[in-house]
Design a protein around this motif. Structure first.
Motif, short mmCIF file in Angstrom:
data_model
loop_
_atom_site.label_atom_id
_atom_site.label_comp_id
_atom_site.label_asym_id
_atom_site.label_seq_id
_atom_site.Cartn_x
_atom_site.Cartn_y
_atom_site.Cartn_z
N ARG A 53 20.53 -9.59 -20.23
CA ARG A 53 21.71 -10.03 -20.97
C ARG A 53 22.97 -10.05 -20.10
N MET A 54 22.80 -10.49 -18.86
CA MET A 54 23.95 -10.61 -17.98
C MET A 54 24.73 -11.88 -18.27
N ASP A 55 26.03 -11.80 -18.14
CA ASP A 55 26.94 -12.94 -18.28
C ASP A 55 27.18 -13.50 -16.89
N LEU A 56 26.95 -14.79 -16.70
CA LEU A 56 27.07 -15.41 -15.38
C LEU A 56 28.44 -15.99 -15.10
N ASP A 57 29.39 -15.74 -15.96
CA ASP A 57 30.71 -16.35 -15.76
C ASP A 57 31.39 -15.90 -14.46
N PHE A 58 30.97 -14.77 -13.93
CA PHE A 58 31.59 -14.28 -12.69
C PHE A 58 31.11 -15.06 -11.46
N VAL A 59 30.07 -15.88 -11.63
CA VAL A 59 29.59 -16.74 -10.53
C VAL A 59 29.44 -18.17 -11.06
N PRO A 60 30.54 -18.88 -11.24
CA PRO A 60 30.49 -20.19 -11.91
C PRO A 60 29.64 -21.23 -11.19
N ASN A 61 29.60 -21.19 -9.86
CA ASN A 61 28.79 -22.17 -9.15
C ASN A 61 27.30 -21.86 -9.26
N VAL A 62 26.94 -20.60 -9.22
CA VAL A 62 25.56 -20.22 -9.45
C VAL A 62 25.14 -20.66 -10.85
N LYS A 63 25.99 -20.43 -11.82
CA LYS A 63 25.70 -20.81 -13.20
C LYS A 63 25.53 -22.32 -13.33
N ARG A 64 26.40 -23.08 -12.67
CA ARG A 64 26.32 -24.55 -12.72
C ARG A 64 25.01 -25.04 -12.12
N VAL A 65 24.66 -24.51 -10.95
CA VAL A 65 23.43 -24.92 -10.28
C VAL A 65 22.22 -24.53 -11.12
N TYR A 66 22.23 -23.34 -11.66
CA TYR A 66 21.11 -22.87 -12.48
C TYR A 66 20.84 -23.81 -13.64
N PHE A 67 21.86 -24.18 -14.39
CA PHE A 67 21.65 -25.02 -15.56
C PHE A 67 21.27 -26.45 -15.17
N ALA A 68 21.74 -26.92 -14.02
CA ALA A 68 21.31 -28.23 -13.54
C ALA A 68 19.81 -28.23 -13.22
N LEU A 69 19.35 -27.16 -12.60
CA LEU A 69 17.94 -27.06 -12.23
C LEU A 69 17.05 -26.87 -13.44
N LYS A 70 17.52 -26.14 -14.44
CA LYS A 70 16.69 -25.87 -15.61
C LYS A 70 16.39 -27.13 -16.41
N GLY A 71 17.10 -28.20 -16.12
CA GLY A 71 16.81 -29.47 -16.78
C GLY A 71 15.72 -30.27 -16.11
N LEU A 72 15.25 -29.83 -14.94
CA LEU A 72 14.22 -30.56 -14.21
C LEU A 72 12.83 -30.13 -14.67
N GLU A 73 11.89 -31.07 -14.64
CA GLU A 73 10.56 -30.81 -15.20
C GLU A 73 9.83 -29.67 -14.51
N ALA A 74 9.95 -29.55 -13.19
CA ALA A 74 9.24 -28.48 -12.49
C ALA A 74 9.73 -27.11 -12.93
N PHE A 75 11.01 -26.99 -13.20
CA PHE A 75 11.57 -25.72 -13.62
C PHE A 75 11.26 -25.43 -15.08
N LYS A 76 11.18 -26.48 -15.90
CA LYS A 76 10.74 -26.31 -17.28
C LYS A 76 9.29 -25.83 -17.32
N ALA A 77 8.46 -26.42 -16.48
CA ALA A 77 7.03 -26.07 -16.47
C ALA A 77 6.81 -24.62 -16.06
N ALA A 78 7.71 -24.09 -15.25
CA ALA A 78 7.55 -22.73 -14.74
C ALA A 78 8.26 -21.68 -15.57
N ASP A 79 8.96 -22.10 -16.62
CA ASP A 79 9.73 -21.16 -17.42
C ASP A 79 8.82 -20.05 -17.96
N TRP A 80 9.27 -18.82 -17.83
CA TRP A 80 8.45 -17.66 -18.21
C TRP A 80 8.12 -17.64 -19.69
#
Length: 235
Positions: free
Chosen positions: A193-220
């Motif tokens: 339950r960590m808040d990622l607001d302290f690393v806005p670029n990491v957060k931006r990159v993370y959500f961009a990647l989570k929209g890709l099919e390979a990352f969706k397929a690997a979601d835990w």
């Protein structure tokens, strides 16, 4: 590389290191066969698993079997598996920039290793449980893990800013080894339950990647051994 070889992954649904391999395999179009090792039931600690497959009593373990029935290759460390897949299939979604762009390769590796070397080893469940056991305190475990993630993500954020690639992902607009390693670590941090607001670029990159099919397929939350209570049907 034998393109007809079978790739058998011994995996656990919420292992960030296993998630790395699933992401990379999907990016490269490599079909995986699975055996699920229940860490909660200590299946990784059985004599059979340690003797036959992985003496470190950990996951992932990747077994590559040639199509002609030749000798199997067993790889037991996630970063070694990623290197093997990238070197074996260099023309399929390469995880590192070209050899001719050596500085770029170094920068991607630096990003990946902030997570793989500095952050993930101190946040994995084996270490977290040992911290908890010192005083029998879950609060100790949570505080320790959150601080480790905070330190690692801040370092990653700073390097993202300095590299100033200006792309959608960790290094420009092409998915790289750094992204493959980053996303599972952020997923794990979000479990705490960590808040990622302290690393806005990491957060931006993370959500961009989570929209890709390979990352969706690997979601835990959507693996073959994910308990029903954690499953998410729609991504």
């Amino acid at each position: 590389m034998d393109a007809e070889a079978t790739f058998h992954l011994y995996s656990y649904y919420c292992s960030s290191c296993c998630q790395r391999i699933i992401i990379a395999a999907h990016l490269k179009g490599i079909p995986l066969e699975f055996s699920y090792i229940d860490l909660g039931q200590k299946e990784h600690r059985t004599d059979e698993y340690k003797t036959m497959l992985n003496p470190s009593a950990s996951v992932p373990t990747l077994v590559i079997t040639p199509h002609n029935g030749g000798e199997k290759t067993i790889i037991r460390q996630s970063m070694t598996i990623l290197e093997y897949l990238d070197e074996s299939f260099p023309n399929r979604a390469p995880l590192l920039p070209s050899v001719s762009a050596m500085l770029d390769r170094v920068q991607v590796r630096d990003l990946a290793n902030i997570i793989a070397i500095d952050t993930q080893p101190t946040t994995n469940s084996r270490i977290a449980q040992r911290v908890k056991a010192i005083r029998g305190s879950l609060d100790d475990q949570v505080a320790f893990v959150k601080q480790a993630f905070t330190d690692g993500f801040q370092a990653y954020e700073n390097l993202l800013v300095k590299q100033a690639q200006g792309g959608s992902y960790s290094f420009g607009n092409t998915v790289s080894l750094a992204d493959v390693v980053l996303v599972p670590a952020v997923d794990q941090a979000l479990m705490y339950r960590m808040d990622l607001d302290f690393v806005p670029n990491v957060k931006r990159v993370y959500f961009a990647l989570k929209g890709l099919e390979a990352f969706k397929a690997a979601d835990w939350r959507n693996q073959g051994d994910t308990p029903e209570k954690f499953r998410v049907k729609d991504f």
